[in-house]
Write an enzyme that holds these catalytic residues in place. Sequence first.
Site, PDB file in Angstrom:
ATOM      1  N   HIS A 448      -2.232  -8.685  -0.491  1.00 11.61           N
ATOM      2  CA  HIS A 448      -1.547  -7.915  -1.533  1.00 11.61           C
ATOM      3  C   HIS A 448      -0.426  -7.044  -0.964  1.00 11.61           C
ATOM      4  CE1 HIS A 448      -0.860  -6.615  -5.486  1.00 11.61           C
ATOM      5  NE2 HIS A 448      -2.106  -6.502  -5.921  1.00 11.61           N
ATOM      6  N   ARG A 449      -0.286  -6.959   0.335  1.00 11.71           N
ATOM      7  CA  ARG A 449       0.814  -6.190   0.912  1.00 11.71           C
ATOM      8  C   ARG A 449       2.138  -6.916   0.735  1.00 11.71           C
ATOM      9  NH1 ARG A 449      -1.435  -5.457   6.885  1.00 11.71           N
ATOM     10  NH2 ARG A 449      -1.715  -7.690   6.487  1.00 11.71           N
TER      11      ARG A 449
END
Length: 475
Positions: A448-449
Amino acid sequence: MASSPFLSRIPINNKTISFSSSLSPSFPFSPSTLSHRKRNPNALRVQAKIREIFMPALSSTMTEGKIVSWIKSEGDVLSKGESVVVVESDKADMDVETFYDGILAAIVVPEGETAPVGAPIGLLAETEEEIAEAKAKAASKAGGSSSPATPISPPDSSTPAPAIPQPPPAPAAPEGPRKTVATPFAKKLARQHKVDINKVVGTGPYGRITPADVEAAAGIAVSKPSVSSASPAAAAAPVMAAASSSAPPPLPGSNVVPFTSMQGAVSKNMVESLSVPTFRVGYPITTDALDALYEKVKPKGVTMTALLAKAAAMALVQHPVVNASCKDGKSFTYNSNINIAVAVAINGGLITPVLQDADKLDLYLLSKKWKELVEKARAKQLQPQEYNSGTFTLSNLGMFGVDRFDAILPPGQGAIMAVGASKPTVVADKDGFFSVKSKMLVNVTADHRIVYGADLAAFLQTFAKIVENPESLTL
């Protein structure tokens, strides 16, 4: 010319790795002394050339290796490029070649034993006269490796340094220049505290400079005062006792089986992946057209895995952020190649052979390449670049009837796709009519980064269009 003790080369088209060895002369020499030795035969006996065979690094994640078997025995005459020993890394077994001519004088690490990367595993002599000296050197190394266990109970409460410098190659240091071996963190500390690392005496294995050595040279107090008054083993004992007391005792009649090198690597990667913030998105895909195509191309050697890998690669071309990777937590990289790693279960572990440039290969060549990789994986003969260069991973359990599952994101990748089985499903069209179609559920786990929900949804839509209209896969 003395070569670096850690210099190695890995041929791309070969299943072997060559190593170089350190030269351990009794006396330093110069061109002027060489001319004297030509006139004095006894001087040649003084200059002993005993080379150490080091444990090579067969992959970027390898920290130690296991000796599977010694192809050569002590006393055998070796030629440059000849296979000497088979080493098991965390992913594969590889033959190791000698980089020099000579005689295998002594085996330091026997079959079945492990050694850290860079540690001597054997000694190579140039002449028969040097074999006895090499055996004595091997015996001293064996004694030195066991010596840290004996200094557990000396009454002298000085620092544990006397236990570690037992195997130091310190006497050889004044004889001539040598390569300074230090851990990456030790080098970083040396730069921060302006310490000349060449003047630091290493107390790690085989003279390696550790962060504690640099801190001691910089005059920084060690943050473990209790350890200095007791031996390392004595200090470790309470920790081990506490750990063992917290774990439940094994059930009667149960076996405790240590990890293999591969299982240890898998365990390390899975634990490392827990530090990455991930999210998961599922998407149902109709597979009737893909199933029909598979029946047509199956006689030509095409597998369902190759079809799915090709479809994923084509979708990644349109969504490069899903093929990106983040390794430092501060930036991410758009990978220029689309390398699809595919999870394969093998005896004793799991490995992910990589279909490199999967978007550029046609379906039939991709299938041929995949079969070769699977055969090499099951024989534990994959080269490092064939299992550690993936940019996106595919895991398919559909052949086992599994309808859905989540996959754990491999470290260093942006996403992994979990493919379930295709099963008949009742669906309703826009006019309200019911029909039965084959559907499979695809779940993608992403970092999700760098990958957001909208990115992953768009990628899955593209992937679904390719699978539901698979004609482009054969182009």
